[in-house]
Design an enzyme around this catalytic site. Structure first.
Site, PDB file in Angstrom:
ATOM      1  CB  CYS A  43      -0.829  -0.096   1.183  1.00 46.59           C
ATOM      2  SG  CYS A  43      -2.324   0.941   0.903  1.00 46.59           S
ATOM      3  CG  ASP A  79      -3.880   0.225  10.346  1.00 44.36           C
ATOM      4  OD1 ASP A  79      -2.883  -0.237  10.943  1.00 44.36           O
ATOM      5  OD2 ASP A  79      -3.882   1.243   9.837  1.00 44.36           O
TER       6      ASP A  79
HETATM    7  O1  LIG Z   1      -0.315   5.262   4.717  1.00 42.87           O
HETATM    8  C1  LIG Z   1      -1.056   6.273   4.991  1.00 42.87           C
HETATM    9  O2  LIG Z   1      -0.486   7.390   5.208  1.00 42.87           O
HETATM   10  C2  LIG Z   1      -2.459   5.928   5.358  1.00 42.87           C
HETATM   11  C3  LIG Z   1      -3.133   6.915   5.681  1.00 42.87           C
HETATM   12  C4  LIG Z   1      -4.470   7.180   5.920  1.00 42.87           C
HETATM   13  C5  LIG Z   1      -5.137   5.902   6.154  1.00 42.87           C
HETATM   14  C6  LIG Z   1      -4.479   4.784   5.890  1.00 42.87           C
HETATM   15  C7  LIG Z   1      -3.216   4.754   5.447  1.00 42.87           C
HETATM   16  N1  LIG Z   1      -2.431   3.642   5.230  1.00 42.87           N
HETATM   17  C8  LIG Z   1      -2.744   2.412   5.673  1.00 42.87           C
HETATM   18  O3  LIG Z   1      -2.184   2.259   6.845  1.00 42.87           O
HETATM   19  C9  LIG Z   1      -2.158   0.726   7.154  1.00 42.87           C
HETATM   20  C10 LIG Z   1      -0.844   0.421   7.790  1.00 42.87           C
HETATM   21  O4  LIG Z   1       0.386   1.305   7.349  1.00 42.87           O
HETATM   22  P1  LIG Z   1       1.625   0.752   7.998  1.00 42.87           P
HETATM   23  O5  LIG Z   1       2.304  -0.527   7.287  1.00 42.87           O
HETATM   24  O6  LIG Z   1       1.664   0.896   9.414  1.00 42.87           O
HETATM   25  O7  LIG Z   1       2.524   2.014   7.416  1.00 42.87           O
HETATM   26  C11 LIG Z   1      -2.006   0.184   5.784  1.00 42.87           C
HETATM   27  O8  LIG Z   1      -3.284  -0.418   5.475  1.00 42.87           O
HETATM   28  C12 LIG Z   1      -2.192   1.320   4.795  1.00 42.87           C
HETATM   29  O9  LIG Z   1      -2.956   1.055   3.796  1.00 42.87           O
END
Ligand SMILES: O=C(O)c1ccccc1N[C@@H]1O[C@H](COP(=O)(O)O)[C@@H](O)[C@H]1O
Length: 206
Positions: A6, A128
């Protein structure tokens, strides 16, 4: 192991993730994110991935508390396969989109009650990390014990939150999710993926 990568903003990162075998690619359409990608740029990346990959991954648009009309406009412009609703969206809003992913942050056991409200409405439940004041991309681990309990939902579980090539195996073994979702854990800097980390991730045997 099914993996979603992502927070993509660059064509070469998306093509590498697709070539390595990612199940899905995620594009952040939340303007406050440092990983925000303009819909026009995402459309061009998605077109390239579909043209050049043997087995194109699902392309997923990530939204936070966006209104239905604006989500639909971005869906149409980019050709994303599904939406990931990563804010405080109610079940009623999720019913507007087929095949959706609903992200939930579990601060405590009581938040598991909110998960049940999405049963039969969403295609995938994403758990998350729970960080106050931040919707996602925090780089923090989710509570895996609570994530395991969320598996009682009828929707397959995608585990997210602070995963990187070093932690995916432990996460997979502990939670046994349907898929894992990684973003900041395979980056050089927000929005730019680290190709060596991506390669290491897909070499992991899970
Ligand atoms: O990545 C971002 O900035 C974000 C912002 C707002 C909502 C979701 C976002 N990302 C998602 O968050 C999770 C976990 O991310 P991480 O691996 O802890 O960096 C993932 O599903 C991203 O799609």
């Amino acid at each position: 192991m099914r993996i979603k990568i992502c927070g993509l903003t660059k064509e070469e990162d998306a093509l590498l993730a697709a070539d390595l075998g990612a199940w899905a690619l995620g594009f952040i359409f939340y303007p406050k994110s440092p990983r925000y990608v303009a819909p026009e740029a995402a459309a061009s990346i998605i077109e390239a991935v579909r043209r050049r990959s043997q087995n194109p991954p699902d392309c997923i648009g990530v939204f936070v508390n966006e209104n239905v009309d604006d989500i639909r406009k971005i869906q149409k412009l980019t050709g994303i396969d599904r939406v990931q609703l990563h804010g405080d969206e109610a079940p009623e809003l999720c019913t507007q989109f087929s095949g959706s992913i609903k992200a939930v942050r579990l601060f405590s056991e009581t938040d598991l009650e909110s998960v049940a409200a999405f049963d039969g409405i969403i295609d995938y439940l994403l758990i998350d990390a729970a960080v106050k004041g931040q919707y996602g991309g925090t780089g923090q681990l989710a509570n895996w014990e609570l994530a395991k309990k969320a598996k009682s939902s009828s929707a397959p579980l995608i585990l997210s939150g602070g995963l990187d090539p070093e932690t995916v195996k432990a996460a997979w073994d502990a939670v046994q999710p349907w898929a894992l979702d990684l973003s900041s854990g395979v980056e050089q800097e927000p929005g730019i993926k680290d190709h060596e980390k991506l390669r290491r991730l897909f070499r992991e045997e899970i």
